[in-house]
Design a protein around this motif. Structure first.
Motif, PDB file in Angstrom:
ATOM      1  N   ASP A 109       0.807  -1.225   0.000  1.00  0.00           N
ATOM      2  CA  ASP A 109       0.000   0.000   0.000  1.00  0.00           C
ATOM      3  C   ASP A 109       0.839   1.273   0.000  1.00  0.00           C
ATOM      4  N   GLU A 164      -8.692   4.005  -4.918  1.00  0.00           N
ATOM      5  CA  GLU A 164      -9.440   3.084  -4.076  1.00  0.00           C
ATOM      6  C   GLU A 164      -8.867   3.043  -2.666  1.00  0.00           C
ATOM      7  N   LEU A 165      -7.541   3.194  -2.534  1.00  0.00           N
ATOM      8  CA  LEU A 165      -6.937   3.188  -1.197  1.00  0.00           C
ATOM      9  C   LEU A 165      -7.382   4.413  -0.407  1.00  0.00           C
ATOM     10  N   ASN A 167     -10.274   5.947  -0.914  1.00  0.00           N
ATOM     11  CA  ASN A 167     -11.690   5.701  -0.623  1.00  0.00           C
ATOM     12  C   ASN A 167     -11.847   4.793   0.591  1.00  0.00           C
ATOM     13  N   ARG A 168     -10.981   3.788   0.691  1.00  0.00           N
ATOM     14  CA  ARG A 168     -11.040   2.898   1.845  1.00  0.00           C
ATOM     15  C   ARG A 168     -10.730   3.648   3.132  1.00  0.00           C
ATOM     16  N   ASN A 169      -9.774   4.561   3.065  1.00  0.00           N
ATOM     17  CA  ASN A 169      -9.432   5.362   4.241  1.00  0.00           C
ATOM     18  C   ASN A 169     -10.610   6.233   4.667  1.00  0.00           C
ATOM     19  N   ALA A 171     -13.697   5.734   4.092  1.00  0.00           N
ATOM     20  CA  ALA A 171     -14.787   4.870   4.561  1.00  0.00           C
ATOM     21  C   ALA A 171     -14.469   4.191   5.892  1.00  0.00           C
ATOM     22  N   LYS A 173     -12.205   1.881   6.318  1.00  0.00           N
ATOM     23  CA  LYS A 173     -11.805   0.490   6.110  1.00  0.00           C
ATOM     24  C   LYS A 173     -10.294   0.345   6.282  1.00  0.00           C
ATOM     25  N   ARG A 174      -9.861  -0.886   6.458  1.00  0.00           N
ATOM     26  CA  ARG A 174      -8.453  -1.164   6.702  1.00  0.00           C
ATOM     27  C   ARG A 174      -7.613  -0.832   5.464  1.00  0.00           C
ATOM     28  N   VAL A 175      -6.560  -0.048   5.662  1.00  0.00           N
ATOM     29  CA  VAL A 175      -5.643   0.313   4.587  1.00  0.00           C
ATOM     30  C   VAL A 175      -4.381   0.865   5.236  1.00  0.00           C
ATOM     31  N   GLN A 223     -16.810  11.046   9.485  1.00  0.00           N
ATOM     32  CA  GLN A 223     -15.867  10.337   8.623  1.00  0.00           C
ATOM     33  C   GLN A 223     -14.443  10.834   8.852  1.00  0.00           C
ATOM     34  N   ASN A 230      -5.893   6.909  10.905  1.00  0.00           N
ATOM     35  CA  ASN A 230      -4.922   6.260  10.028  1.00  0.00           C
ATOM     36  C   ASN A 230      -3.725   7.200   9.859  1.00  0.00           C
TER      37      ASN A 230
END
Length: 642
Positions: A109, A164-165, A167-169, A171, A173-175, A223, A230
């Motif tokens: 990543d 997408e990485l 977007n995951r952050n 949201a 989500k794990r990244v 959000q 992170n």
């Protein structure tokens, strides 16, 4: 011609505004649109105004140069071009390029972060040396990144990984730290604009910022609170610098967006909440806070950063100036319980030194220069392997451990990235200035060009192998100014100062500055000697767990190479976390205790050779030498007293 008092006041105001414009390492005043409202007590010199002379620091720098130039531009850009789908027919397609490994692998990543660090390293090295090779290579990287940004055609987005990485952050989500990686790229571009005057680098950086502004505008406060947990590096600082350069409010909004309330607000109340916090996630947040304070000149930014700095230095740092165990802060003062093989992350020291420079310019307090010396000599200088130029992630405090170095093409840890910068900017903190005052903070062989005064200062020294430094003033005309030479806090035996061979009376004491206020003439010479002595420093929580120093230099015991990997102590570059899986295989019979009376060190530890800093304990016969000189063998820093 008469000039009114009112006009003089106005002129002084605008001069002060001009010289207060940039706290970007105190340099490049002409490249900043906004004026810093803070009026500091010291300014850095531009890195190009300082040249290193022969010595250990220059040797490290030369090894770093070889590594910087050896890495292929095409390979550094490969992951970016792959993300954009750029196919190079002349190379048989992008899949034919030999890929980098470790944290630059295409399945990691963080891919792309090293290119940003390397861009900074090349730009710093160009400023430090004036060697066009570094600028040209950095120019080619910027050109390649600009092409990728254009082909991606995503509102200015630029990275080696897809959005997408991000977007995951957002949201929750794990990244693994996408904004951290973007920070390194953005900072590299800004560095290249400032140090190498490349306008394309600024345009690419501005476009990245405008993309981020559009991307984050719809993010809710809920959000935002989740995504900021992170790791995002010092991207807040980078956006403040972009704001200062351009004056565009979008970048200020972005910088303020990355203010992490959960981690920073407790510092306002003087609360130490560092325990179990990831240190290199925490420290860069303070750089953004500090930069905001400098630009706006208001708020609690300075007090927050100062409290954090004092807390880390006094309650969470080892004798080397480094901190953390397995990358995390631990309970305050609990040092003796954390002497492991995973202490002293180099990135933490890199960022603490950046914060230290900012805080020094605010107050010109000598304590910041004292710490800078401690961490630079005892950690950064010894991070690099003299045989290969590779660097260590950790500086292990574990008795019997050794330094574990990166590999040339298959590691690319975060500390490899910051290492590209560490050894390219040794000249940044040797000298500072303010109005009619010159500060000498570090004893490193170097030559300063103080252009505003028409003065050159040459510092000749082999410190710490010698306790003497000589300064020669060159000027075409007599110049009145104050020369402030740091009187280190470790110099308990006093100081000897000669001007043109004549001894002068030193009125100041250790932990201040020796103030020499005179009209300087061409070839004036100042000789300063700070006699060094042995000392013992115990851990905060255990008076019988001690490290030994000579002056500011940490001495470690040589413990040989039994059970070490041959031929070199590299880690396994195929794993992202190989620095944690590394087994030091410390021999059971390793000596960890010494029969030394710490109150009588002069009789307990004897020098073996003059000017080599090699010592031997009288009772146990253990060889002690500077930690920065111990490589490819085991060592002990902290000892138990018998």
């Amino acid at each position: 011609m008469k000039i009114s008092f009112k006009l003089i006041v106005i002129l002084i105001f605008w001069v002060n505004q001009f010289y207060g414009q940039s706290h970007y390492q105190g340099q490049h005043l002409d490249k900043f649109t906004l004026q810093d409202k803070l009026k500091p007590l010291a300014y850095s010199f531009d890195l190009s105004d300082v040249r290193l002379l022969d010595g250990r620091f220059k040797e490290n720098m030369l090894r770093e140069q070889n590594w910087l130039l050896s890495l292929s531009t095409k390979r550094l850009l490969h992951s970016f071009r792959s993300n954009a789908g750029i196919f190079d027919a002349n190379e048989g397609g992008y899949f034919e390029v030999k890929k980098l490994g470790g944290w630059e692998s295409l399945d990691c990543d963080l891919r792309g972060h090293s290119t940003g660090h390397l861009l900074s390293g090349l730009s710093l090295m160009y400023a430090q040396t004036g060697d066009e090779r570094f600028k040209l290579k950095a120019d080619s990287l910027v050109s390649g990144l600009a092409e990728v940004q254009k082909v991606l055609n995503q509102d200015g987005y630029l990275s080696a990984f897809p959005q997408e990485l991000i977007n995951r952050n957002i949201a929750g989500k794990r990244v693994w730290a996408p904004w951290y990686t973007l920070h390194k790229i953005l900072s590299g571009l800004i560095d290249h604009y400032l140090y190498c005057n490349n306008p394309q680098a600024l345009e690419v950086a501005k476009n990245m910022g405008l993309w981020a502004y559009k991307k984050l505008q719809p993010v809710t406060q809920e959000q935002r609170a989740v995504m900021l947990r992170n790791e995002f590096g010092g991207i807040n600082e980078a956006f403040y610098n972009l704001y200062a350069i351009t004056g565009k409010k979008e970048y200020q909004w972005l910088a303020e967006f990355f203010y992490h309330n959960e981690m920073l607000d407790p510092l306002k109340e003087g609360k130490d909440i560092l325990n179990k916090k990831h240190a290199n996630t925490y420290i860069p947040k303070l750089l953004g806070v500090t930069r905001d304070y400098e630009l706006e000149g208001k708020g609690q930014g300075d007090s927050i950063a100062t409290f954090f700095w004092n807390t880390v230095i006094n309650h969470h740092s080892f004798v080397t100036g480094s901190n953390s165990d397995k990358e995390k802060f631990f309970k305050e003062d609990n040092l003796s319980e954390h002497l492991t093989g995973y202490t002293g992350e180099t990135c933490n020291v890199y960022n603490m030194l950046k914060l230290t420079r900012h805080l020094f310019t605010h107050t010109a307090d000598v304590k910041y220069a004292d710490f800078y010396e401690k961490a630079l000599f005892n950690h950064i200088l010894g991070q690099q392997d003299p045989q290969t130029g590779m660097v260590a992630y950790f500086l292990p405090m574990l008795a019997g451990a050794h330094k574990v170095y990166s590999t040339p093409e298959d590691s690319f840890w975060c500390c490899v990235g910051s290492g590209f910068e560490n050894h390219a900017k040794y000249g940044e903190a040797i000298y500072y200035h303010h109005e009619n005052t010159l500060f000498v903070n570090l004893f490193i062989a170097s030559r300063l060009n103080w252009k505003e005064k028409g003065v050159q200062v040459t510092q000749e020294t082999t410190f710490p192998n010698s306790d003497k430094s000589t300064f020669t003033i060159e000027t075409t005309q007599k110049q009145p100014f104050i020369l402030n030479i740091r009187y280190p806090s470790w110099a308990k035996q006093g100081a000897i100062v000669l001007i043109n061979g004549k001894k002068i009376n030193v009125k100041q004491s250790a932990g201040t500055y020796i103030v020499l206020n005179r009209i300087w003439q061409n070839n004036d010479r100042v000789e300063v000697t700070f006699p060094m002595e042995l000392s013992a420093q115990a851990t905060n929580d255990n008076p019988d767990k001690v490290a030994f120093l000579y002056g500011p230099i940490v001495l470690a015991g040589e413990m040989g190479t039994e059970n070490m990997i041959s031929p070199a102590p590299y880690s396994n570059p195929t794993l992202y976390n190989d620095y944690y899986t590394y087994n030091y295989n410390v021999p059971q019979n390793l000596i960890k205790k010494v029969g030394i009376d710490k109150r009588n060190l002069a009789n307990e530890i004897k020098s073996l050779e003059a000017k080599t800093l090699i010592f031997k304990t009288v009772k146990d016969g253990i060889i002690l030498k500077p930690l920065f000189d111990i490589h490819r063998e085991r060592y002990v820093i902290y000892w138990d007293l018998k």
